[in-house]
Design a protein around this motif. Structure first.
Motif, PDB file in Angstrom:
ATOM      1  N   PRO A 140      37.468  42.114  41.578  1.00 48.48           N
ATOM      2  CA  PRO A 140      38.852  41.790  41.925  1.00 48.48           C
ATOM      3  C   PRO A 140      39.101  40.298  41.731  1.00 48.48           C
ATOM      4  CG  PRO A 140      37.538  42.043  43.907  1.00 48.48           C
ATOM      5  CD  PRO A 140      36.655  42.434  42.763  1.00 48.48           C
ATOM      6  N   ARG A 141      40.347  39.947  41.389  1.00 51.99           N
ATOM      7  CA  ARG A 141      40.730  38.551  41.179  1.00 51.99           C
ATOM      8  C   ARG A 141      42.014  38.258  41.936  1.00 51.99           C
ATOM      9  NH1 ARG A 141      36.701  36.025  37.729  1.00 51.99           N
ATOM     10  NH2 ARG A 141      35.870  37.708  36.427  1.00 51.99           N
ATOM     11  N   TRP A 142      42.078  37.054  42.516  1.00 50.54           N
ATOM     12  CA  TRP A 142      43.334  36.602  43.097  1.00 50.54           C
ATOM     13  C   TRP A 142      44.299  36.242  41.979  1.00 50.54           C
ATOM     14  CZ3 TRP A 142      43.971  37.016  48.233  1.00 50.54           C
ATOM     15  CH2 TRP A 142      42.856  36.970  49.070  1.00 50.54           C
ATOM     16  N   GLN A 143      45.499  36.804  41.981  1.00 52.04           N
ATOM     17  CA  GLN A 143      46.539  36.296  41.089  1.00 52.04           C
ATOM     18  C   GLN A 143      47.465  35.355  41.848  1.00 52.04           C
ATOM     19  OE1 GLN A 143      49.254  39.026  38.839  1.00 52.04           O
ATOM     20  NE2 GLN A 143      48.515  37.765  37.137  1.00 52.04           N
ATOM     21  N   SER A 144      47.546  35.563  43.142  1.00 54.74           N
ATOM     22  CA  SER A 144      48.248  34.665  44.060  1.00 54.74           C
ATOM     23  C   SER A 144      47.706  34.973  45.443  1.00 54.74           C
ATOM     24  CB  SER A 144      49.756  34.885  43.998  1.00 54.74           C
ATOM     25  OG  SER A 144      50.090  36.164  44.513  1.00 54.74           O
ATOM     26  N   GLY A 145      48.224  34.285  46.456  1.00 51.89           N
ATOM     27  CA  GLY A 145      47.764  34.589  47.800  1.00 51.89           C
ATOM     28  C   GLY A 145      48.154  35.977  48.264  1.00 51.89           C
TER      29      GLY A 145
END
Length: 318
Positions: A140-145
């Motif tokens: 999984p990756r953060w695209q925003s908070g």
């Protein structure tokens, strides 16, 4: 003797970088002092440290990436978030440092399944963003908070993080994700996708601080830097586990040697993203420096010695 040896080695490498690339002669890195142990020992080993965005804490994990802990930057207040398998592999801080994102595993006999979880440090809440799946090869990756993404072969799955964020300041970022089979997938804030290097096995992709470039390894090949649009592919030579300086001017990494069974040597290096200079930062034959992580203020690298201790090494531009 070790400190003297490191100082001489670093000075020699800086001299080489300056003589080969005169334009860089007045801008290089140097180590200031000896590495300081932060957390971990042979009896209670830790590694793969990652700094919180504000530099006050680090996330660490056990060998094999089992479990996830947070420790203060001074080595105090070690707190366990989970003991779940694989939780430390690719664990990532939320943009505001309020949580950690992880893919955790569980086993039913020989069968593994994975789920995505957010560990909210402010509330101590653990939120499962997915159920356990038999096939979850991507991290999984953060695209925003507010938003987490899973990048699959053909689609991008968006997941709500559950964090309370300021919508006006929570800007979506470009995401770089290793394709489950081969190549690198770039997902832009508008949701558009591009896939590059489809004939290569890309691993350990790390976005630059401004999101406009990415450093990554090609399995069996070199460490590279590339622009978000696929242009400017540059080899930095042999290297593993890249980490960006906060100003984007350097990429630190490790170079290792092994005998087919064990690591026999490992040291830390830093290179200009355009490949114009490389500096050796450590040269300690009695310790294996591995898995660097650049502090958010640029003043230090955290690393582990593959024997259970996380260290902090002070560095500076000059």
């Amino acid at each position: 003797m070790v400190s003297l040896f490191r100082t001489v080695a670093v000075a020699f490498c800086v001299l080489l970088a300056g003589s080969a690339f005169p334009a860089q002669a007045q801008e290089a890195l140097r180590v200031t002092g000896s590495a300081t142990p932060l957390v971990g020992s042979e009896a209670a080993p830790f590694g793969h440290a990652r700094w919180a965005p504000d530099g006050t804490r680090l996330a660490v994990t056990r060998p094999g990436y089992d479990g996830l802990w947070v420790v203060n930057a001074n080595g105090n207040a070690l707190t366990q978030l989970t003991d779940e398998a694989s939780a430390g592999y690719g664990a990532a801080w939320a943009p505001d440092g309020s949580a950690l994102l992880a893919r955790v595993a569980r086993y039913d006999d020989r069968f593994r399944s994975d789920a995505v979880k957010v560990f909210d440090l402010a509330t101590s809440e653990v939120r499962a963003l997915t159920d356990y799946r038999a096939s979850l090869p991507m991290l999984p990756r953060w695209q925003s908070g507010a938003a987490v993404v899973l990048v699959d072969e053909e689609a991008t799955e968006a997941l709500a993080s559950g964090l309370t964020v300021d919508a006006a300041r929570d800007v979506a970022q470009t995401v770089y994700a290793e394709h489950p089979q081969s190549g690198l997938v770039v997902v832009r804030p508008d949701g558009s996708r591009s896939r590059y290097l489809a004939d290569q096995r890309v691993i350990n992709a790390v976005a630059s601080p401004d999101g406009q470039r990415v450093a990554f390894e090609v399995m069996g090949g070199d460490l590279h830097v590339m622009n978000a649009d696929g242009s400017g592919l540059t080899s930095l030579g042999r290297g593993h586990r890249p980490t960006w300086a906060p100003d984007g001017d350097w990429v630190a990494f490790m170079r290792t040697e092994d005998n087919g069974y064990f690591f026999t040597a490992a040291d830390l290096y830093a290179a200009r993203p355009d490949g114009s200079a490389t500096v050796q930062l450590t040269a300690t034959p009695d310790r294996l420096e591995m898995n660097p992580a650049w502090a958010p203020d640029g003043s230090a690298l955290a690393f582990d010695d593959n024997a259970g201790t996380v260290y902090v090494l002070k560095i500076e531009d000059f």
